[in-house]
Design a protein around this motif. Structure first.
Motif, PDB file in Angstrom:
ATOM      1  N   ASP A  19       0.828  -1.210   0.000  1.00  0.00           N
ATOM      2  CA  ASP A  19       0.000   0.000   0.000  1.00  0.00           C
ATOM      3  C   ASP A  19       0.863   1.261   0.000  1.00  0.00           C
ATOM      4  N   ILE A  20       1.908   1.257   0.808  1.00  0.00           N
ATOM      5  CA  ILE A  20       2.815   2.411   0.864  1.00  0.00           C
ATOM      6  C   ILE A  20       3.520   2.591  -0.477  1.00  0.00           C
ATOM      7  N   ALA A  21       3.988   1.484  -1.043  1.00  0.00           N
ATOM      8  CA  ALA A  21       4.670   1.547  -2.336  1.00  0.00           C
ATOM      9  C   ALA A  21       3.738   2.089  -3.419  1.00  0.00           C
ATOM     10  N   MET A  22       2.506   1.585  -3.453  1.00  0.00           N
ATOM     11  CA  MET A  22       1.578   2.036  -4.482  1.00  0.00           C
ATOM     12  C   MET A  22       1.273   3.524  -4.327  1.00  0.00           C
ATOM     13  N   GLY A  23       1.139   3.981  -3.098  1.00  0.00           N
ATOM     14  CA  GLY A  23       0.912   5.409  -2.880  1.00  0.00           C
ATOM     15  C   GLY A  23       2.037   6.254  -3.449  1.00  0.00           C
ATOM     16  N   LEU A  24       3.279   5.823  -3.228  1.00  0.00           N
ATOM     17  CA  LEU A  24       4.431   6.545  -3.766  1.00  0.00           C
ATOM     18  C   LEU A  24       4.472   6.470  -5.285  1.00  0.00           C
ATOM     19  N   PHE A  25       4.211   5.290  -5.831  1.00  0.00           N
ATOM     20  CA  PHE A  25       4.244   5.121  -7.288  1.00  0.00           C
ATOM     21  C   PHE A  25       3.194   5.987  -7.970  1.00  0.00           C
ATOM     22  N   LEU A  26       1.997   5.994  -7.430  1.00  0.00           N
ATOM     23  CA  LEU A  26       0.925   6.769  -8.055  1.00  0.00           C
ATOM     24  C   LEU A  26       1.187   8.266  -7.941  1.00  0.00           C
ATOM     25  N   LYS A  56      10.890  -4.987  -7.932  1.00  0.00           N
ATOM     26  CA  LYS A  56      10.184  -3.715  -7.763  1.00  0.00           C
ATOM     27  C   LYS A  56       8.831  -3.762  -8.461  1.00  0.00           C
ATOM     28  N   GLU A  57       8.777  -4.425  -9.625  1.00  0.00           N
ATOM     29  CA  GLU A  57       7.513  -4.537 -10.353  1.00  0.00           C
ATOM     30  C   GLU A  57       6.466  -5.284  -9.537  1.00  0.00           C
ATOM     31  N   ASP A  58       6.919  -6.244  -8.731  1.00  0.00           N
ATOM     32  CA  ASP A  58       5.982  -6.982  -7.869  1.00  0.00           C
ATOM     33  C   ASP A  58       5.336  -6.070  -6.833  1.00  0.00           C
ATOM     34  N   LEU A  59       6.033  -5.021  -6.435  1.00  0.00           N
ATOM     35  CA  LEU A  59       5.463  -4.052  -5.496  1.00  0.00           C
ATOM     36  C   LEU A  59       4.286  -3.322  -6.126  1.00  0.00           C
ATOM     37  N   PHE A  60       4.422  -3.014  -7.408  1.00  0.00           N
ATOM     38  CA  PHE A  60       3.350  -2.308  -8.116  1.00  0.00           C
ATOM     39  C   PHE A  60       2.195  -3.250  -8.438  1.00  0.00           C
ATOM     40  N   LEU A  61       2.539  -4.454  -8.862  1.00  0.00           N
ATOM     41  CA  LEU A  61       1.530  -5.451  -9.235  1.00  0.00           C
ATOM     42  C   LEU A  61       1.443  -6.510  -8.147  1.00  0.00           C
ATOM     43  N   LEU A 109      -8.375   3.544 -11.829  1.00  0.00           N
ATOM     44  CA  LEU A 109      -7.723   2.782 -12.891  1.00  0.00           C
ATOM     45  C   LEU A 109      -6.998   3.701 -13.865  1.00  0.00           C
ATOM     46  N   ASP A 110      -7.496   4.929 -14.035  1.00  0.00           N
ATOM     47  CA  ASP A 110      -6.876   5.859 -14.975  1.00  0.00           C
ATOM     48  C   ASP A 110      -5.442   6.190 -14.568  1.00  0.00           C
ATOM     49  N   LEU A 111      -5.233   6.478 -13.271  1.00  0.00           N
ATOM     50  CA  LEU A 111      -3.886   6.803 -12.802  1.00  0.00           C
ATOM     51  C   LEU A 111      -2.987   5.568 -12.821  1.00  0.00           C
ATOM     52  N   PHE A 112      -3.549   4.421 -12.468  1.00  0.00           N
ATOM     53  CA  PHE A 112      -2.808   3.150 -12.524  1.00  0.00           C
ATOM     54  C   PHE A 112      -2.330   2.910 -13.958  1.00  0.00           C
ATOM     55  N   HIS A 171     -10.796  -0.342 -22.773  1.00  0.00           N
ATOM     56  CA  HIS A 171     -11.786   0.663 -23.173  1.00  0.00           C
ATOM     57  C   HIS A 171     -12.206   1.494 -21.962  1.00  0.00           C
ATOM     58  N   PHE A 172     -12.427   0.815 -20.841  1.00  0.00           N
ATOM     59  CA  PHE A 172     -12.797   1.517 -19.612  1.00  0.00           C
ATOM     60  C   PHE A 172     -11.673   2.465 -19.194  1.00  0.00           C
ATOM     61  N   ALA A 173     -10.436   1.965 -19.204  1.00  0.00           N
ATOM     62  CA  ALA A 173      -9.293   2.769 -18.757  1.00  0.00           C
ATOM     63  C   ALA A 173      -9.091   4.002 -19.632  1.00  0.00           C
ATOM     64  N   MET A 174      -9.196   3.835 -20.935  1.00  0.00           N
ATOM     65  CA  MET A 174      -8.989   4.961 -21.838  1.00  0.00           C
ATOM     66  C   MET A 174     -10.045   6.043 -21.636  1.00  0.00           C
ATOM     67  N   ARG A 175     -11.270   5.646 -21.434  1.00  0.00           N
ATOM     68  CA  ARG A 175     -12.336   6.627 -21.231  1.00  0.00           C
ATOM     69  C   ARG A 175     -12.207   7.315 -19.876  1.00  0.00           C
ATOM     70  N   GLN A 176     -11.758   6.554 -18.867  1.00  0.00           N
ATOM     71  CA  GLN A 176     -11.554   7.176 -17.560  1.00  0.00           C
ATOM     72  C   GLN A 176     -10.391   8.166 -17.624  1.00  0.00           C
ATOM     73  N   MET A 177      -9.342   7.826 -18.368  1.00  0.00           N
ATOM     74  CA  MET A 177      -8.218   8.734 -18.527  1.00  0.00           C
ATOM     75  C   MET A 177      -8.619  10.001 -19.278  1.00  0.00           C
TER      76      MET A 177
END
Length: 230
Positions: A19-26, A56-61, A109-112, A171-177
């Motif tokens: 959770d901490i890692a994702m907060g920093l990444f986002l 490090k990628e495992d922290l994000f995913l 999801l848009d920021l992700f 499609h959902f992600a692109m429209r949210q972005m």
């Protein structure tokens, strides 16, 4: 009792680091945050971080294992009389209705997605996740259908199901972005998804049907129920 408490503490520690890692990444971008920074913010050592996450990628995913198994699990746990496509369809719409994260139809999801697009390492990892998800689904279909090792049908079915899910999620992600309102996008996605799963069911809907108790097995997709005319 002791083991249960120990495992719970491990899960809580892992989740807190993620959770901490994702907060920093986002907030700052994946490539702009180091594992050392994550460890320092989480008040743990770098070695502790790598005890829970290989890369490090495992922290994000951090939910990659669950995500890779998503479709295969829906098929494994399908109801009596339910086909593989029907099981995935039901699970998809249940997630869509609740805004659950597992099909990517959730807030944020848009920021992700933006963070993934900014990082070649994450793009590569997401592509591998999608490959593994399709492979797991194909294996599950092959096992449940008792398919011959040379039968490509499980792979073809898995590819089509994964393509539908992947297309709807993107499609959902692109429209949210683009700034559209998520509830409105979900309502529109519902229409698209109904159409997409209708197309799947007309083509492969009878494949891997789980028989009702006491019923005779039905022919698999592509098989003939009566001898072909000569």
């Amino acid at each position: 009792m002791e083991e249960g408490l120990r495992e719970r503490k491990k899960r809580e520690t892992r989740q807190r680091i993620a959770d901490i890692a994702m907060g920093l990444f986002l907030q700052r971008g994946f490539d702009n945050v180091t594992v050392a920074e994550v460890a320092r913010t989480a008040d743990v050592s770098v070695n502790t971080v790598f005890n829970y996450f290989r890369t490090k990628e495992d922290l994000f995913l951090d939910r990659s294992e669950e995500s890779e198994d998503l479709l295969a699990r829906a098929v494994r746990e399908r109801r009596a009389g339910e086909t593989a496509v029907e099981a995935v369809r039901r699970d998809f719409f249940e997630a869509l209705g609740t805004g659950d994260w597992r099909y990517g139809m959730s807030e944020g999801l848009d920021l992700f997605t933006q963070r993934v697009r900014e990082s070649e390492a994450l793009q590569s990892r997401v592509r591998m996740l999608e490959v593994h998800r399709e492979e797991r689904l194909a294996r599950t279909l092959a096992e449940d259908a008792d398919a011959d090792p040379d039968d490509l049908t499980p792979r073809l079915v898995a590819a089509q199901i994964c393509a539908v899910v992947r297309t709807l999620t993107r499609h959902f992600a692109m429209r949210q972005m683009a700034g559209e309102d998520p509830p409105l996008i979900r309502a529109d996605i519902r229409v698209h998804a109904e159409r997409a799963f209708d197309l799947l069911e007309r083509g492969i809907g009878d494949y891997c049907l789980r028989p009702e108790p006491g019923s005779l097995s039905l022919p698999q997709a592509g098989e003939r129920s009566t001898p072909a005319p000569r």
